[in-house]
Write a protein that holds these residues in place. Structure first.
Motif, PDB file in Angstrom:
ATOM      1  N   ARG A 103       0.851  -1.180   0.000  1.00 40.60           N
ATOM      2  CA  ARG A 103       0.000   0.000   0.000  1.00 40.60           C
ATOM      3  C   ARG A 103       0.886   1.228   0.000  1.00 40.60           C
ATOM      4  NH1 ARG A 103      -2.474  -3.802   3.162  1.00 40.60           N
ATOM      5  NH2 ARG A 103      -4.629  -4.311   2.544  1.00 40.60           N
ATOM      6  N   GLY A 104       0.439   2.270  -0.691  1.00 39.51           N
ATOM      7  CA  GLY A 104       1.264   3.459  -0.688  1.00 39.51           C
ATOM      8  C   GLY A 104       0.714   4.593  -1.522  1.00 39.51           C
ATOM      9  N   HIS A 105       1.450   5.698  -1.436  1.00 39.25           N
ATOM     10  CA  HIS A 105       1.084   6.931  -2.133  1.00 39.25           C
ATOM     11  C   HIS A 105       2.350   7.749  -2.301  1.00 39.25           C
ATOM     12  CE1 HIS A 105      -0.490  11.275  -1.759  1.00 39.25           C
ATOM     13  NE2 HIS A 105      -0.470  10.923  -3.027  1.00 39.25           N
ATOM     14  N   LEU A 106       2.638   8.130  -3.542  1.00 44.02           N
ATOM     15  CA  LEU A 106       3.754   9.032  -3.827  1.00 44.02           C
ATOM     16  C   LEU A 106       3.275  10.072  -4.836  1.00 44.02           C
ATOM     17  CD1 LEU A 106       6.801   6.585  -4.177  1.00 44.02           C
ATOM     18  CD2 LEU A 106       6.450   8.277  -2.364  1.00 44.02           C
ATOM     19  N   ASP A 107       3.718  11.309  -4.652  1.00 38.20           N
ATOM     20  CA  ASP A 107       3.386  12.359  -5.602  1.00 38.20           C
ATOM     21  C   ASP A 107       4.597  13.256  -5.796  1.00 38.20           C
ATOM     22  OD1 ASP A 107       2.964  15.000  -3.805  1.00 38.20           O
ATOM     23  OD2 ASP A 107       2.175  13.252  -2.753  1.00 38.20           O
TER      24      ASP A 107
END
Length: 344
Positions: A103-107
């Motif tokens: 699971r993750g989030h990068l921007d």
């Protein structure tokens, strides 16, 4: 069935020169789409320690790569009771004996990628963990080679979603793999490839290949390529792992194409992998006590594998767009002169 537990256990120790990574990739069986996620821990004898989370997505000729660097103290890699968890900011890996979850989030620069993925292995021998050089029992403690390459899950079935801005990819039915590697630094130059082959009717995996060619710095000179390859088809396994028998291997690493020819006790093998230059991302790989190297990375390579065993019939395996292919180089500008080179 072999266990995957220890092959995902963390290795790196602060105060030593070490680069350690866990990585995962998944490919669509029907269209040229893929995702690659990686967690890296870098420790140094000088006290420079950091962790990095990476994600790259590949959609035909469009690629996006985002990464984030955090202080080592803000990341965790733990193992307990046969389960492992790696956390870097909003990116997390969780592994068990039967599969795992990411699971993750990068921007970055207006680009935003989120993922919620689970993966599982099946009961077939094809899915047994792979140690590319050596054995599972000895790989953690052996001195050679300095850089270890293991695939706790060489073939997996995927579920979940990847969200790119307002677009959502459903990963149900995708196949992939999960790997773990570590060493005192990235090899000076290498090519690495892996591909899972599925039958056309049921899209069920029945074979895979994983291989690598690496060059070492010896004083002011570079060594020839030393190569290794493992092919598994059903319950059959073909290993080509006599690294120093250079008369029985031939490497053509002319980016963006890699051809590896090997002969050994299993017979002969010819692996060819290639993708368009526009299908690669450029990733800066830092080292504890050496300059940054650059990984030219795609997960959409076209693959052809020809095997002529000493015993039994030969066979040919092909994949139109499901090959993972990486070139590690000192300077990517001669290979991709029109592309801006990331510095961090």
């Amino acid at each position: 069935m072999q266990t995957t537990f220890t092959l995902n256990d963390p290795i790196a120790v602060p105060g030593t020169d070490q680069v350690e990574s866990w990585f995962f990739r998944a490919n669509s069986p029907t269209t040229p789409r893929a995702i690659w996620i990686k967690a890296t821990f870098l420790t140094s004898a000088t006290g420079r320690n950091l962790a990095q989370a990476w994600v790259s997505v590949f959609d035909r000729d469009t690629t996006t790569a985002i990464w984030r660097t955090v202080d080592y103290g803000d990341a965790k890699a733990i193992s307990a009771d046969g389960d492992q968890r790696v956390t870097i900011g909003e990116t997390s890996f969780a592994f068990g004996g039967a599969g795992g979850a990411l699971r993750g989030h990068l921007d970055r620069d207006g680009r935003d990628i989120r993922w919620d993925i689970s993966f599982s292995r099946d009961e077939k021998e094809l899915a047994d963990p792979l140690v590319l050089i050596g054995t599972a029992a000895k790989v953690r403690h052996s001195r050679f080679p300095a850089n270890k390459v293991v695939s706790p899950f060489p073939v997996v079935h995927c579920r979940g979603t990847v969200t790119l801005g307002s677009e959502v990819w459903a990963l149900d039915g995708w196949t992939g793999m999960q790997g773990h590697n570590w060493g005192p630094a990235h090899s000076r130059q290498y090519v690495w490839g892996q591909a899972v082959f599925s039958d056309r009717a049921g899209r069920q995996p029945f074979a895979y290949v994983e291989a690598a060619s690496a060059r070492l710095a010896i004083g002011n000179r570079m060594s020839p390529y030393f190569s290794v390859m493992t092919v598994r088809r059903g319950d059959e396994i073909y290993r080509f792992d006599r690294l120093f028998d250079l008369h029985r291997q031939h490497v053509d690493a002319s980016f963006p194409r890699w051809e590896l020819r090997m002969r050994g006790a299993a017979g002969t093998a010819v692996l060819t992998m290639e993708a368009g230059p526009e299908q690669f991302v450029i990733l800066p790989y830092q080292n504890p006590a050496a300059p940054t190297r650059y990984c030219l990375n795609t997960k959409l390579a076209q693959v052809e594998l020809r095997i002529e065993p000493h015993i039994g019939d030969g066979f040919v395996l092909r994949s139109a767009h499901e090959g993972a292919l990486e070139f590690l180089v000192d300077d990517p500008r001669p290979l991709l002169p029109a592309v801006s080179i990331p510095l961090d």
